[in-house]
Design a protein around this motif. Sequence first.
Motif, PDB file in Angstrom:
ATOM      1  N   ASN A   1      64.422  22.645 -51.922  1.00  0.00           N
ATOM      2  CA  ASN A   1      65.581  23.368 -51.377  1.00  0.00           C
ATOM      3  C   ASN A   1      66.859  22.524 -51.398  1.00  0.00           C
ATOM      4  N   GLY A   2      66.992  21.681 -52.413  1.00  0.00           N
ATOM      5  CA  GLY A   2      68.180  20.853 -52.520  1.00  0.00           C
ATOM      6  C   GLY A   2      68.239  19.706 -51.534  1.00  0.00           C
ATOM      7  N   VAL A   3      67.128  19.439 -50.845  1.00  0.00           N
ATOM      8  CA  VAL A   3      67.075  18.367 -49.855  1.00  0.00           C
ATOM      9  C   VAL A   3      66.037  17.334 -50.270  1.00  0.00           C
ATOM     10  N   ARG A   4      66.354  16.087 -50.046  1.00  0.00           N
ATOM     11  CA  ARG A   4      65.418  14.996 -50.337  1.00  0.00           C
ATOM     12  C   ARG A   4      64.989  14.382 -49.008  1.00  0.00           C
ATOM     13  N   PHE A   5      63.679  14.425 -48.720  1.00  0.00           N
ATOM     14  CA  PHE A   5      63.178  13.886 -47.459  1.00  0.00           C
ATOM     15  C   PHE A   5      61.833  13.222 -47.707  1.00  0.00           C
ATOM     16  N   ALA A   6      61.340  12.501 -46.695  1.00  0.00           N
ATOM     17  CA  ALA A   6      60.108  11.729 -46.887  1.00  0.00           C
ATOM     18  C   ALA A   6      59.174  11.896 -45.706  1.00  0.00           C
ATOM     19  N   ILE A   7      57.890  11.828 -46.015  1.00  0.00           N
ATOM     20  CA  ILE A   7      56.850  11.753 -44.991  1.00  0.00           C
ATOM     21  C   ILE A   7      56.325  10.317 -44.977  1.00  0.00           C
TER      22      ILE A   7
ATOM     23  N   ALA B   1      64.079  -1.062 -43.118  1.00  0.00           N
ATOM     24  CA  ALA B   1      64.670  -1.367 -44.432  1.00  0.00           C
ATOM     25  C   ALA B   1      65.480  -0.186 -44.937  1.00  0.00           C
ATOM     26  N   MET B   2      65.054   1.017 -44.575  1.00  0.00           N
ATOM     27  CA  MET B   2      65.821   2.204 -44.970  1.00  0.00           C
ATOM     28  C   MET B   2      67.164   2.246 -44.231  1.00  0.00           C
ATOM     29  N   THR B   3      67.162   1.974 -42.927  1.00  0.00           N
ATOM     30  CA  THR B   3      68.420   1.966 -42.179  1.00  0.00           C
ATOM     31  C   THR B   3      69.325   0.837 -42.656  1.00  0.00           C
ATOM     32  N   ARG B   4      68.738  -0.270 -43.050  1.00  0.00           N
ATOM     33  CA  ARG B   4      69.515  -1.407 -43.555  1.00  0.00           C
ATOM     34  C   ARG B   4      70.216  -1.054 -44.861  1.00  0.00           C
ATOM     35  N   ASN B   5      69.610  -0.146 -45.616  1.00  0.00           N
ATOM     36  CA  ASN B   5      70.122   0.154 -46.958  1.00  0.00           C
ATOM     37  C   ASN B   5      70.709   1.566 -47.089  1.00  0.00           C
ATOM     38  N   GLY B   6      71.134   2.153 -45.958  1.00  0.00           N
ATOM     39  CA  GLY B   6      71.943   3.348 -46.077  1.00  0.00           C
ATOM     40  C   GLY B   6      71.409   4.628 -45.465  1.00  0.00           C
ATOM     41  N   PHE B   7      70.155   4.646 -44.976  1.00  0.00           N
ATOM     42  CA  PHE B   7      69.643   5.870 -44.367  1.00  0.00           C
ATOM     43  C   PHE B   7      70.280   6.072 -42.991  1.00  0.00           C
ATOM     44  N   THR B   8      70.728   7.318 -42.713  1.00  0.00           N
ATOM     45  CA  THR B   8      71.395   7.598 -41.438  1.00  0.00           C
ATOM     46  C   THR B   8      70.867   8.849 -40.743  1.00  0.00           C
ATOM     47  N   GLY B   9      69.829   9.464 -41.258  1.00  0.00           N
ATOM     48  CA  GLY B   9      69.349  10.733 -40.709  1.00  0.00           C
ATOM     49  C   GLY B   9      68.354  10.568 -39.582  1.00  0.00           C
ATOM     50  N   PRO B  10      67.837  11.690 -39.079  1.00  0.00           N
ATOM     51  CA  PRO B  10      66.838  11.647 -38.004  1.00  0.00           C
ATOM     52  C   PRO B  10      65.454  11.272 -38.519  1.00  0.00           C
ATOM     53  N   ILE B  11      64.629  10.726 -37.609  1.00  0.00           N
ATOM     54  CA  ILE B  11      63.233  10.392 -37.892  1.00  0.00           C
ATOM     55  C   ILE B  11      62.391  11.145 -36.863  1.00  0.00           C
ATOM     56  N   TYR B  12      61.624  12.122 -37.313  1.00  0.00           N
ATOM     57  CA  TYR B  12      60.848  12.962 -36.401  1.00  0.00           C
ATOM     58  C   TYR B  12      59.446  12.384 -36.203  1.00  0.00           C
TER      59      TYR B  12
ATOM     60  N   ARG C   1      65.952   5.122 -52.621  1.00  0.00           N
ATOM     61  CA  ARG C   1      67.312   5.684 -52.520  1.00  0.00           C
ATOM     62  C   ARG C   1      67.599   6.097 -51.074  1.00  0.00           C
ATOM     63  N   PRO C   2      67.619   5.136 -50.157  1.00  0.00           N
ATOM     64  CA  PRO C   2      67.700   5.457 -48.725  1.00  0.00           C
ATOM     65  C   PRO C   2      68.883   6.345 -48.334  1.00  0.00           C
ATOM     66  N   SER C   3      70.041   6.130 -48.932  1.00  0.00           N
ATOM     67  CA  SER C   3      71.213   6.897 -48.525  1.00  0.00           C
ATOM     68  C   SER C   3      71.111   8.372 -48.912  1.00  0.00           C
ATOM     69  N   ASP C   4      70.165   8.711 -49.819  1.00  0.00           N
ATOM     70  CA  ASP C   4      69.997  10.105 -50.249  1.00  0.00           C
ATOM     71  C   ASP C   4      68.914  10.839 -49.454  1.00  0.00           C
ATOM     72  N   ILE C   5      68.270  10.156 -48.502  1.00  0.00           N
ATOM     73  CA  ILE C   5      67.182  10.775 -47.736  1.00  0.00           C
ATOM     74  C   ILE C   5      67.773  11.496 -46.528  1.00  0.00           C
ATOM     75  N   ALA C   6      67.460  12.785 -46.397  1.00  0.00           N
ATOM     76  CA  ALA C   6      68.021  13.585 -45.299  1.00  0.00           C
ATOM     77  C   ALA C   6      67.327  13.299 -43.974  1.00  0.00           C
ATOM     78  N   PHE C   7      66.005  13.132 -44.002  1.00  0.00           N
ATOM     79  CA  PHE C   7      65.252  12.882 -42.768  1.00  0.00           C
ATOM     80  C   PHE C   7      63.861  12.361 -43.133  1.00  0.00           C
ATOM     81  N   PHE C   8      63.212  11.761 -42.138  1.00  0.00           N
ATOM     82  CA  PHE C   8      61.827  11.319 -42.262  1.00  0.00           C
ATOM     83  C   PHE C   8      60.953  12.109 -41.293  1.00  0.00           C
ATOM     84  N   LEU C   9      59.734  12.393 -41.718  1.00  0.00           N
ATOM     85  CA  LEU C   9      58.696  12.946 -40.858  1.00  0.00           C
ATOM     86  C   LEU C   9      57.601  11.890 -40.763  1.00  0.00           C
TER      87      LEU C   9
END
Length: 536
Positions: free
Chosen positions: A22-28, A72-83, A50-58
Amino acid sequence: MKVQFLGAAQTVTGSCYMIEANGVRFAIDCGMHQGNTEIEKRNDDTEIYRPSDIAFFLVTHAHIDHTGLLPAMTRNGFTGPIYCTEPTADLLGIMLQDSAHIQEMEAEWQSRKLSRNGRIKKVEPLYTTEDATRAAEMLRPVDYGNSFEPSPGIRVTYKDAGHILGSAFLELEVTENGRPTRLVFSGDLGRPDALIVNDPQKAAPADYLFLESTYGDRDHKDPRFSRDELAEAIAYSYGNGEKVIIPAFAVERTQEVLYTLYLLHKEGRLPADMPVFVDSPLAIRATEIFRKHPKYYDDNMKKLVDSGEDPLALPNLKYTLNTQDSQALNVRSGPAVIISASGMCNAGRIKHHLRHNLWRPGASIVFVGYQGVGTPGRKIVDGNATVRLFNEDIAVKAKVFTIGSFSAHAGQSQILEWVSAFAHPQMEVFLVHGEEKAQTTLAGLLRERFNLPVSIPGYLEEVTLKPGRESLHQTDEARAHPDVDWEFLLAETEGKVAQLRKRLAGVEKRPWVEQTDIRERLVEINGELLHFLSQL
């Protein structure tokens, strides 16, 4: 929809699925890779995430092999929520800080080592405690059974996986072009009748199942015998006046061992004058978090707590929070039980306890969890005569016990039973979090019993999912498993031997003391080479 396997692919660490839908990049999950040097190099390759392109983590649960790269993801650009669930959030608050502290200490140690060798170079940690704090601030607790949408068209439900406190498997419903696709990610699946936590819940039917396979090739021993085996180890070392060393993961395994020791104490099978030490600050803090969340206990644990008992306490239980107290255990005489981390013996205080006790015939080493390939724990379990710790070969003379029924992972029969509740021939299965033998065996059983299509993806493999059609697989073998240039390495070795011959040609003209120093160093190098050859 695309899913890429960035870890736990034909191995058991580094769990991470990167999903595009759905046009979103996320990770489990986003776990740390653990094993030999080459496996652990994957931790440095944050570019592929590609941490800055990750919308959220589950996040399925708190274990570091599922969460250790979040800072390491927050260090390299991730800013989304972690559920994650509430207990997982509390546990991650301490576990990520502990992991970051280890990263900082190791970087400092490597920097000092380079300086001593005359090379001035500052080694940067994989991440810092500040990075871990930022990751913890992004945690968003969710409850079991309450579905939510982290992004339009992506519906997520957390269900109890029965692995550790707060662990979950995930049900995802992804709607693209008006068509829903249902996926189940098992996370780490627990075993029924485990101490403390509930049995795994049942999953809903799915189009795709991503299934762990840690013990896909075998069942655990009957859990009713685990107390007897632990009692046997205690009696053996108590009778010899030596220690029982238990490498245990700080979260869940330490608490389950404490519960078992509590039961042995009630049965009179733990000597009253045999102290039990929990030598892990992280395990001590984790135990307090376990006490904070009684609603996540199973019925038996709740009944004990409601009656005023504390299954995580003992009359002779002692905690060692500081380094000095931990070091004192290694000069302490007399029998004792020492529970220490890490669970695979590849870091932390446990390495020191093994160094001081592994060579003692009267001591016991009790393994209560999975030992990854390449770790010191695996080498001991596999029967190596020696194990290398702190650049020293330590003889394995202690009695080794492997109590598989303590495992927080489902055994083969339990995995199959769990899958049987929702299996159907159109459900495609991807086996993860297992070694080759376990995965191959389990794949055969899933095909035979349930007529399921089963794949065993490799590291960095990407699959395109289209329900009703065969999945498309893409691999990057060259990056996932770079070739080893043996000819180059052997030529390098032979070249150094040739240089050695030339430089030693006139060594007999040097002072005798200097000659003996050179001889001792060469004997040491030859010993290293002999040890290396014995491993081939």
